[in-house]
Design an enzyme around this catalytic site. Structure first.
Site, PDB file in Angstrom:
ATOM      1  N   GLY A   8       4.755  12.849  -6.026  1.00 15.32           N
ATOM      2  CA  GLY A   8       5.842  13.186  -5.087  1.00 15.32           C
ATOM      3  C   GLY A   8       6.650  14.376  -5.580  1.00 15.32           C
ATOM      4  O   GLY A   8       7.858  14.469  -5.361  1.00 15.32           O
ATOM      5  N   GLY A  11       9.402  16.816  -3.554  1.00 17.94           N
ATOM      6  CA  GLY A  11      10.607  16.318  -2.904  1.00 17.94           C
ATOM      7  C   GLY A  11      11.893  16.838  -3.524  1.00 17.94           C
ATOM      8  O   GLY A  11      11.874  17.744  -4.373  1.00 17.94           O
ATOM      9  N   GLN A  12      13.000  16.224  -3.116  1.00 19.49           N
ATOM     10  CA  GLN A  12      14.322  16.694  -3.559  1.00 19.49           C
ATOM     11  C   GLN A  12      14.442  16.619  -5.083  1.00 19.49           C
ATOM     12  O   GLN A  12      14.924  17.556  -5.717  1.00 19.49           O
ATOM     13  CB  GLN A  12      15.429  15.859  -2.895  1.00 19.49           C
ATOM     14  CG  GLN A  12      16.820  16.451  -3.100  1.00 19.49           C
ATOM     15  CD  GLN A  12      17.948  15.500  -2.711  1.00 19.49           C
ATOM     16  OE1 GLN A  12      17.727  14.335  -2.387  1.00 19.49           O
ATOM     17  NE2 GLN A  12      19.164  16.003  -2.760  1.00 19.49           N
ATOM     18  N   ASP A  34       1.376  15.962  -5.168  1.00 17.56           N
ATOM     19  CA  ASP A  34       2.056  15.491  -3.957  1.00 17.56           C
ATOM     20  C   ASP A  34       0.980  15.240  -2.900  1.00 17.56           C
ATOM     21  O   ASP A  34      -0.115  15.819  -2.975  1.00 17.56           O
ATOM     22  CB  ASP A  34       3.066  16.523  -3.444  1.00 17.56           C
ATOM     23  CG  ASP A  34       4.147  15.889  -2.565  1.00 17.56           C
ATOM     24  OD1 ASP A  34       5.293  15.738  -3.027  1.00 17.56           O
ATOM     25  OD2 ASP A  34       3.827  15.514  -1.412  1.00 17.56           O
ATOM     26  N   ARG A  36       1.110  16.303  -0.001  1.00 15.05           N
ATOM     27  CA  ARG A  36       0.978  17.523   0.805  1.00 15.05           C
ATOM     28  C   ARG A  36       0.854  18.740  -0.109  1.00 15.05           C
ATOM     29  O   ARG A  36       1.239  18.685  -1.280  1.00 15.05           O
ATOM     30  CB  ARG A  36       2.166  17.665   1.761  1.00 15.05           C
ATOM     31  CG  ARG A  36       3.470  17.658   1.078  1.00 15.05           C
ATOM     32  CD  ARG A  36       4.645  17.393   2.019  1.00 15.05           C
ATOM     33  NE  ARG A  36       5.838  17.167   1.231  1.00 15.05           N
ATOM     34  CZ  ARG A  36       6.693  18.106   0.850  1.00 15.05           C
ATOM     35  NH1 ARG A  36       6.529  19.343   1.241  1.00 15.05           N
ATOM     36  NH2 ARG A  36       7.736  17.814   0.093  1.00 15.05           N
ATOM     37  N   ASP A  52      -2.686  11.547  -3.192  1.00 10.82           N
ATOM     38  CA  ASP A  52      -2.040  10.444  -2.491  1.00 10.82           C
ATOM     39  C   ASP A  52      -1.833   9.326  -3.508  1.00 10.82           C
ATOM     40  O   ASP A  52      -2.794   8.707  -3.971  1.00 10.82           O
ATOM     41  CB  ASP A  52      -2.938   9.975  -1.327  1.00 10.82           C
ATOM     42  CG  ASP A  52      -2.291   8.846  -0.542  1.00 10.82           C
ATOM     43  OD1 ASP A  52      -1.285   8.270  -1.016  1.00 10.82           O
ATOM     44  OD2 ASP A  52      -2.796   8.529   0.561  1.00 10.82           O
ATOM     45  N   TYR A 141      13.833  -0.173   2.549  1.00 10.69           N
ATOM     46  CA  TYR A 141      13.860   0.674   1.347  1.00 10.69           C
ATOM     47  C   TYR A 141      14.437  -0.108   0.165  1.00 10.69           C
ATOM     48  O   TYR A 141      13.861  -0.143  -0.926  1.00 10.69           O
ATOM     49  CB  TYR A 141      14.713   1.908   1.645  1.00 10.69           C
ATOM     50  CG  TYR A 141      14.937   2.829   0.476  1.00 10.69           C
ATOM     51  CD1 TYR A 141      13.914   3.639  -0.008  1.00 10.69           C
ATOM     52  CD2 TYR A 141      16.192   2.926  -0.136  1.00 10.69           C
ATOM     53  CE1 TYR A 141      14.133   4.513  -1.072  1.00 10.69           C
ATOM     54  CE2 TYR A 141      16.418   3.790  -1.195  1.00 10.69           C
ATOM     55  CZ  TYR A 141      15.384   4.578  -1.658  1.00 10.69           C
ATOM     56  OH  TYR A 141      15.603   5.433  -2.701  1.00 10.69           O
TER      57      TYR A 141
HETATM   58  P1  NAD Z   1      11.754  13.032  -1.131  1.00 10.92           P
HETATM   59  O1  NAD Z   1      11.557  12.282   0.134  1.00 10.92           O
HETATM   60  O2  NAD Z   1      12.558  14.270  -1.129  1.00 10.92           O
HETATM   61  O3  NAD Z   1      10.331  13.370  -1.789  1.00 10.92           O
HETATM   62  C1  NAD Z   1       9.305  12.420  -1.829  1.00 10.92           C
HETATM   63  C2  NAD Z   1       8.005  13.166  -2.021  1.00 10.92           C
HETATM   64  O4  NAD Z   1       6.951  12.186  -2.028  1.00 10.92           O
HETATM   65  C3  NAD Z   1       7.684  14.152  -0.885  1.00 10.92           C
HETATM   66  O5  NAD Z   1       7.391  15.423  -1.431  1.00 10.92           O
HETATM   67  C4  NAD Z   1       6.475  13.537  -0.185  1.00 10.92           C
HETATM   68  O6  NAD Z   1       5.560  14.497   0.311  1.00 10.92           O
HETATM   69  C5  NAD Z   1       5.861  12.725  -1.308  1.00 10.92           C
HETATM   70  N1  NAD Z   1       5.034  11.619  -0.848  1.00 10.92           N
HETATM   71  C6  NAD Z   1       5.214  10.775   0.196  1.00 10.92           C
HETATM   72  N2  NAD Z   1       4.198   9.909   0.295  1.00 10.92           N
HETATM   73  C7  NAD Z   1       3.366  10.190  -0.726  1.00 10.92           C
HETATM   74  C8  NAD Z   1       2.141   9.626  -1.165  1.00 10.92           C
HETATM   75  N3  NAD Z   1       1.562   8.615  -0.538  1.00 10.92           N
HETATM   76  N4  NAD Z   1       1.555  10.164  -2.263  1.00 10.92           N
HETATM   77  C9  NAD Z   1       2.116  11.218  -2.924  1.00 10.92           C
HETATM   78  N5  NAD Z   1       3.274  11.797  -2.542  1.00 10.92           N
HETATM   79  C10 NAD Z   1       3.887  11.283  -1.464  1.00 10.92           C
HETATM   80  O7  NAD Z   1      12.345  11.969  -2.199  1.00 10.92           O
HETATM   81  P2  NAD Z   1      13.264  12.257  -3.478  1.00 10.92           P
HETATM   82  O8  NAD Z   1      14.666  12.337  -3.015  1.00 10.92           O
HETATM   83  O9  NAD Z   1      12.707  13.346  -4.292  1.00 10.92           O
HETATM   84  O10 NAD Z   1      13.128  10.855  -4.212  1.00 10.92           O
HETATM   85  C11 NAD Z   1      12.174  10.615  -5.220  1.00 10.92           C
HETATM   86  C12 NAD Z   1      12.368   9.198  -5.722  1.00 10.92           C
HETATM   87  O11 NAD Z   1      13.735   9.011  -6.127  1.00 10.92           O
HETATM   88  C13 NAD Z   1      12.098   8.105  -4.683  1.00 10.92           C
HETATM   89  O12 NAD Z   1      11.554   6.971  -5.316  1.00 10.92           O
HETATM   90  C14 NAD Z   1      13.477   7.774  -4.167  1.00 10.92           C
HETATM   91  O13 NAD Z   1      13.539   6.466  -3.666  1.00 10.92           O
HETATM   92  C15 NAD Z   1      14.302   7.937  -5.425  1.00 10.92           C
HETATM   93  N6  NAD Z   1      15.710   8.153  -5.159  1.00 10.92           N
HETATM   94  C16 NAD Z   1      16.138   9.312  -4.561  1.00 10.92           C
HETATM   95  C17 NAD Z   1      17.491   9.499  -4.281  1.00 10.92           C
HETATM   96  C18 NAD Z   1      18.029  10.759  -3.631  1.00 10.92           C
HETATM   97  O14 NAD Z   1      19.227  10.814  -3.292  1.00 10.92           O
HETATM   98  N7  NAD Z   1      17.229  11.788  -3.445  1.00 10.92           N
HETATM   99  C19 NAD Z   1      18.409   8.494  -4.632  1.00 10.92           C
HETATM  100  C20 NAD Z   1      17.935   7.322  -5.219  1.00 10.92           C
HETATM  101  C21 NAD Z   1      16.592   7.176  -5.492  1.00 10.92           C
END
Ligand code: NAD
Length: 267
Positions: A8, A11-12, A34, A36, A52, A141
């Site tokens: 992943g 992501g953010q 990732d 994608r 994936d 979630y």
């Molecule tokens: P995000 O949604 O920005 O990024 C998630 C990434 O996972 C994306 O790039 C997506 O393409 C990828 N993804 C989705 N399905 C996938 C799969 N099957 N295989 C591989 N990649 C896949 O999420 P984030 O904010 O970067 O969060 C990352 C982790 O941190 C998550 O577990 C989230 O629950 C946790 N988290 C985030 C926050 C926040 O505020 N951003 C807060 C608490 C916890």
């Protein structure tokens, strides 16, 4: 720890974590993955692979080929998107975590998995929320995050896998936009302030939630993975936070720099 695979990664969090890990441990040692395709920031600065994370065989092969000793497992469906499609959230969040943990057990890797303040529910004591407390979330979630914390603890006590995590609050950053979480508003408000000069908020004006600036969150993440294992009391997962903000409080701060900025509420 020197050979790392990040799921992943686009992501953010990953868009901040991957450059930090590459800086710390060397570009070639950090494989960003990732589901994608990602842009040149990931693919040109170090190794990248489409992966994936719900597919155990593919995760196992990627870990083996990269000779990874540590997996940062960030792939997930976040809260707001998870409420639109709860079965997708259950599937992606649980299947990917199980795949990563099984591969870690098999290949002797350490695993970081972020949990979230989403594990708490309406009955949880607030401000300060204790580390060990009531965890009865009402979102899919949150349910996957509680289950994830327990599963990570289980793999540690039952199989000796070095699993670690923190409970992140809402994370504030620029660059990659948030991926559909409940606290996304705290980032969107800045974009809307610049683009439109106003923001419509779906929360009450005085709804207060924990937040953290992304570089601090990445520090917490790297810090827990580098901590002496014998000193970890709670592996999955530690409460962390940086600040508490309300929509009306943040709007007042923005208005100091953009006096024309307005906020309204559509709760
Ligand atoms: P995000 O949604 O920005 O990024 C998630 C990434 O996972 C994306 O790039 C997506 O393409 C990828 N993804 C989705 N399905 C996938 C799969 N099957 N295989 C591989 N990649 C896949 O999420 P984030 O904010 O970067 O969060 C990352 C982790 O941190 C998550 O577990 C989230 O629950 C946790 N988290 C985030 C926050 C926040 O505020 N951003 C807060 C608490 C916890």
């Amino acid at each position: 720890m020197n050979r790392i695979l990040v799921t992943g990664a686009g992501g953010q969090i990953g868009s901040w974590l991957v450059p930090r890990l590459r800086e710390l441990y060397g570009e070639a040692n950090v494989l960003a993955t990732d589901v994608r395709h990602l842009g040149p920031d990931f693919t040109e600065a170090g190794p990248f692979q489409v992966l994936d994370a719900t597919q155990p065989k593919a995760v196992g092969q990627a870990v083996m080929r990269h000779d990874a000793d540590t997996v940062y497992h960030l792939a997930a469906i976040l809260s707001a998107i998870g409420e639109k499609d709860p079965r997708l959230a259950w599937h992606v969040n649980m299947a990917s975590l199980e795949a990563v943990l099984e591969v870690a057990r098999d290949q002797g890797c350490a695993v970081f998995t972020p949990s979230s303040i989403g594990v708490f529910g309406p009955d949880t004591p607030k401000n300060p929320t204790p580390q060990d407390t009531v965890m009865r979330p009402t979102t899919m979630y949150g349910i996957t995050k509680v289950a994830g914390e327990l599963l990570c603890d289980y793999y540690h006590t039952r199989f000796g896998v070095d699993t670690r995590g923190v409970r992140f609050p809402g994370l504030i950053s620029y660059g990659a936009p948030p991926g559909g979480g409940t606290t996304d508003w705290a980032v969107e408000i800045f974009y809307e302030a610049v683009a439109r000069g106003s923001y419509t908020c779906f929360l009450e004006a005085d709804a207060q939630l924990d937040m953290m600036y992304m570089p601090d969150a990445v520090d917490a993440l790297v810090g827990i993975m580098e901590a002496d294992a014998s000193k970890l009391v709670h592996r999955n997962a530690f409460n962390v936070a940086g600040l508490q903000i309300t929509p009306e409080g943040l709007a007042a701060e923005i208005a100091k720099h953009r006096p024309e900025f307005t906020i309204d509420y559509d709760v």
